[in-house]
Design a protein around this motif. Structure first.
Motif, PDB file in Angstrom:
ATOM      1  N   ILE A  15      64.460 -10.051 -67.553  1.00  0.00           N
ATOM      2  CA  ILE A  15      63.863 -10.149 -68.887  1.00  0.00           C
ATOM      3  C   ILE A  15      64.015  -8.807 -69.600  1.00  0.00           C
ATOM      4  N   LEU A  16      63.758  -8.827 -70.890  1.00  0.00           N
ATOM      5  CA  LEU A  16      63.869  -7.607 -71.680  1.00  0.00           C
ATOM      6  C   LEU A  16      62.801  -6.604 -71.241  1.00  0.00           C
ATOM      7  N   ARG A  17      63.230  -5.402 -70.897  1.00  0.00           N
ATOM      8  CA  ARG A  17      62.286  -4.351 -70.489  1.00  0.00           C
ATOM      9  C   ARG A  17      62.192  -3.312 -71.608  1.00  0.00           C
ATOM     10  N   THR A  18      60.978  -2.984 -71.952  1.00  0.00           N
ATOM     11  CA  THR A  18      60.758  -1.946 -72.962  1.00  0.00           C
ATOM     12  C   THR A  18      59.959  -0.832 -72.309  1.00  0.00           C
ATOM     13  N   SER A  19      60.564   0.331 -72.212  1.00  0.00           N
ATOM     14  CA  SER A  19      59.895   1.440 -71.526  1.00  0.00           C
ATOM     15  C   SER A  19      59.131   2.292 -72.532  1.00  0.00           C
TER      16      SER A  19
END
Ligand code: FAD
Length: 217
Positions: free
Chosen positions: A86-90
């Protein structure tokens, strides 16, 4: 040949030295203050570069990725307990960054020997360029955070009889022994670019395997 294009590891290592108050020769210093920074590569290393560029006062940070944007939620074909793609946003992204997906870089364009922009194009789901989708991205500094593949075979492995797997990593049996008896491998050089938890786990298991081997020889 253009100035202003750097490898991620040079950029990140330099920042560690900077934080540790080590002296960096002015000629080597990758200064992104008030600059437009483009990070090529949407992985974790790219995210680290985004964070560093922001902390070093970049004017604008853009991160581009050749793969398609991942979904926000777990897809039906990846049920728990699978680790979902899934899209990971750090936290680095949250500090400020423009992100774009399905983008390939065709060439760097410069003026007076320094990069000024990238010629890019859109890609399809197989990372192939889609015709007539060219566009430009303005850049003062480009950071290359891509291409982390397999161990460097030019050094220790060069000329050795140690076999590699299809992906160019060191091939081992279930006891972490390579094709050369008594030589073991673990971590990224064996499983490919991965995570620290795996390196720790493999480090422990290879130690046990070496112990078993020594006790039986
Ligand atoms: C920029 C970046 C960010 C990352 N961020 C994360 C993160 O946030 N979380 C996470 O879990 N993982 C992260 N990783 C991945 C993680 O760092 C690796 O998975 C982990 O370090 C692998 O451990 P290792 O011991 O297998 O290899 P390494 O940590 O690469 O250690 C191998 C060591 O061997 C040394 N070496 C190489 N050749 C020789 C030789 N011939 N003789 C002697 N020594 C040699 C190298 O100098 C190096 O010190 C990141 C990786 C990178 C590049």
């Amino acid at each position: 040949e253009l100035e202003g294009i750097h490898f991620a590891m040079d950029f990140l290592k330099q920042f560690n030295r900077y934080v540790a108050a080590k002296k960096i020769p002015a000629k080597e210093f990758i200064d992104v203050k008030e600059k437009k920074v483009v990070v090529i590569g949407g992985g974790d290393t790219g995210a680290d570069c985004v964070g560093v560029a922001n902390r070093m006062g970049a004017k604008k940070v853009t991160q581009i990725e050749i793969l398609q944007k991942l979904p926000n939620c777990r897809p039906a074909d990846q049920p728990w307990p699978m680790y979902p793609k899934i899209l990971r946003t750090s936290s680095s992204h949250e500090e400020g960054c423009e992100r774009d997906w399905s983008v390939t870089t065709k060439k760097f364009i410069g003026s007076k020997g320094h990069v000024t922009k990238l010629l890019a194009a859109r890609t399809d789901s197989s990372m192939k360029e889609i015709k007539d989708t060219d566009f430009e991205i303005s850049a003062d500094i480009v950071i290359l955070a891509l291409g982390f593949l397999h161990p460097d075979t030019a050094g220790l492995l060069n000329g050795s009889k140690i076999e590699l797997d299809q992906r160019g990593n060191i091939k081992t049996d279930e006891n972490f022994m390579t094709s050369s008896k008594g030589i073991f491998a673990a971590g990224d050089c064996r499983r490919g670019q991965s995570l620290i938890v795996w390196a720790i786990d493999e480090g422990r298991r290879v130690a046990e395997a070496v112990n078993r081997y020594l006790m039986n020889t």
